[in-house]
Design an enzyme around this catalytic site. Sequence first.
Site, PDB file in Angstrom:
ATOM      1  N   PRO A 129       0.849  -1.199   0.000  1.00  0.00           N
ATOM      2  CA  PRO A 129       0.000   0.000   0.000  1.00  0.00           C
ATOM      3  C   PRO A 129       0.883   1.246   0.000  1.00  0.00           C
ATOM      4  O   PRO A 129       1.977   1.227   0.554  1.00  0.00           O
ATOM      5  CB  PRO A 129      -0.803  -0.127   1.291  1.00  0.00           C
ATOM      6  CG  PRO A 129      -0.054  -1.080   2.143  1.00  0.00           C
ATOM      7  CD  PRO A 129       0.729  -1.963   1.237  1.00  0.00           C
ATOM      8  N   HIS A 130       0.424   2.299  -0.664  1.00  0.00           N
ATOM      9  CA  HIS A 130       1.234   3.506  -0.725  1.00  0.00           C
ATOM     10  C   HIS A 130       0.367   4.718  -0.961  1.00  0.00           C
ATOM     11  O   HIS A 130      -0.795   4.581  -1.351  1.00  0.00           O
ATOM     12  CB  HIS A 130       2.295   3.375  -1.830  1.00  0.00           C
ATOM     13  CG  HIS A 130       1.732   2.962  -3.161  1.00  0.00           C
ATOM     14  ND1 HIS A 130       1.514   1.640  -3.497  1.00  0.00           N
ATOM     15  CD2 HIS A 130       1.320   3.681  -4.213  1.00  0.00           C
ATOM     16  CE1 HIS A 130       1.010   1.574  -4.714  1.00  0.00           C
ATOM     17  NE2 HIS A 130       0.872   2.806  -5.164  1.00  0.00           N
ATOM     18  N   GLY A 131       0.931   5.883  -0.737  1.00  0.00           N
ATOM     19  CA  GLY A 131       0.164   7.100  -0.945  1.00  0.00           C
ATOM     20  C   GLY A 131       1.032   8.322  -0.730  1.00  0.00           C
ATOM     21  O   GLY A 131       2.184   8.214  -0.311  1.00  0.00           O
TER      22      GLY A 131
END
Lengths: 154, 626
Positions: free
Chosen positions: A65-67
């Site tokens: 997951p990334h952001g």
Amino acid sequence: MTLSELISPQAVLPSLRVTSKKQVLQELARKASELTGLPERAVFEVLVERERLGTTGVGHGIAIPHGKLAALDRLYGVFARLEHSVDFDAIDEQPVDLIFLLLAPETAGADHLKALARVSRLLRDRGVCDKLRGTDSADAIYALLTESAASHAA
Amino acid sequence: MDYGIAWLLIGSLMLLGSIFAGLLSARVGAPLLLVFLAIGMLAGSEGPGGLTFDDPQLAFALGSTALAIILFDGGLRTPRATIARGLGPALALATVGVVLTAGLVAAAAHYLLGFEWVLALLLGSIVSATDAAAVFMLLGRSGIALRDRLRATLEVESGSNDPMAVFLVITFTSMLAVGELEFGWWVAADFAMQMGLGGALGAAGGFALVWLMNRLELSGGLYPILALAGALLIFSGTQLTGGSGFLAVYIAGIVFGNRRVRADQLVGRFLDGMSWLSQIVLFLLLGLLVTPSELLPDLGAALVLAFFLMLVARPLATLVCLTPFRFPLREQAFSAWVGLRGAVPIFLALFPFLEGFDSSGQAFNIAFVVVLVSLLLQGWSIPWVARRLHVALPPEPEPAMRLDLDLARRTDRMDRDLIAYEVMPHSRAADYPLAALDLPRRTRLVALIRDGVVQRLPEVTQLQAGDFVLTISPPETAATLDRFFSRRFASTAGLLSVDQGDFLVDAGTRLGDLCAAYGIELAGADPNQTVGALMRRRLGEELGRGDRLRFGQVEFIVVDQIGAEPKRVGIALEPEEEDPTLLARLRRLRLRLPARLQRLRRRPVRVSGSEKEESDAASSPGSPTL
């Protein structure tokens, strides 16, 4: 760039107990909030927003997951090894137990992409993943991530 | 009388032997065609079989028939979308590519091996075509998944370059008859006539055959025979009027395969079988025809040509033909290696032999060795090469178990198919309630059998894995319908492969959102369009699985599609640097060229040193050795 620039020994959760994808993201957001001082809620929302575009569960029990967050000063990574794997809507529909969270400042641009590519390449290595699954010591995991990363940096 | 039956016995034993050997070869991974060839050789005059078969005339007639059937079947299985995707590059390869390959091999034969120009050019043309049968089989049945455009190119190329090679061989054979090289307008005129007539008669014949099939009321079993007879008529008729029968029959197959034809399922299966039979017969025959001990004198020359063809001529031809179409280098390298030679060169080598210009059978023997080497080295290594060059995509999800029920279809009154499916585990149909399944337009479930019991449809709320369903659906949505009953992911392809990028997103994602999430520059692109729409606009309507679009620092990759519409898009965060301009590529090539040349120069010196003597000995028999 090596993974040791992204992740610190404190950012490793060696045996996290969770039961759902949502809970995984919440726990990761809490850890990230500790490290960065940003509100947990904001981190969580960014991650959920990204999952909406398509799952970050890339298969074989791995999720990345990334952001991006405007208020961040640099790239931050958090790694979690789950006690029991959970459903993550992964592309192969298999449950996930190794998770690398990557947060980047709004201005990171190319660095963000490079770091993500690094992480993704590292976790493609089945050997590394097997070793990560085989230990529940935070130090050992940290060592695995950063050592192997050196050989994957090329 | 007995004699005839004995031949039948031998023939059927060889066929059975081929089929069983084929089963075994799948385990070892040996190329099937090689096995057939080997069986032919074993049964032949110098093998344990000891059969003497020395009738090139019969071999030629049977070979033409077999090739015509293989080409018709290949055309039949080439959907319009494949042609749309592959036509440009395939035509380039089939024309310019064939001429280049033939010319380069001829130059090698002349300068390295001292053949006369006419004979050298003849040799070059004989080995210039990739083999349709071999390529169709390799790509179709090997289970290697390639980028759609690459696969389409290779398939269409292999079907359309045979006529070109045939043309060249006939031209040079007739020059050989005159005894000198004589290029003139007649070559161009002859080419236009052959191809024009072949194309026109093929298309016309194809349409006529479709019309006939749909018009005649026959008992079911006769339709495939009608199709086969029609195809052979188109082939032989065109050939006798002076056109290219091979081109005609391939085009007729394409026309036939892309129209609604009554009994098309039956015809398809029958021709699939006939195409297998043709391949087996073709290779068995050629294996029988060759006399292995006679290969020896020409072995050296043949090996030089074989390696020159595989390592220099074909790679250069693909480089020249595919670069303008912006194929990445690794795909070009793969195309070069899939330049498989099969039965066609051996078959073509019969031309000069029959015309009486190759009494020693030298061209035939050289062609035979070239094909053998190509099948051995290239045929065997293709799956491995595909993986090494990263052109293999993860396998498609297991397809739905599907059965079309071919009603005596009247094209004007009935425009829907009756299709039966077995519901697969992890398919959309098995995982979602019936009400939530958004089946394609004008599609109905008409019956459901669960555990051998016919269910009352109104009471069924959800399908289960293992259910049999019968649907009525318009043919154009059949592909979409398949997806409801297939597994949603390939069981073996969990982790995204390098060729699908690092992450997947839905193709319906707004471009603006995606760019914001990754900090990619929009560079003037409309942020409100979807990623899928962007790819369709930039790559054209015929985009397919595995196609890539460079966008800023990243690359978008079509991971799968529903019909023509991309469904999921992969993002490669660190795409390989590939300078797309021809100029830059040539510049880079020039930088590398000295090193390559050096390597090249080293090779032929070593080989030709030892080979030269042998070929000299072969071309002037009697002088040194006797």
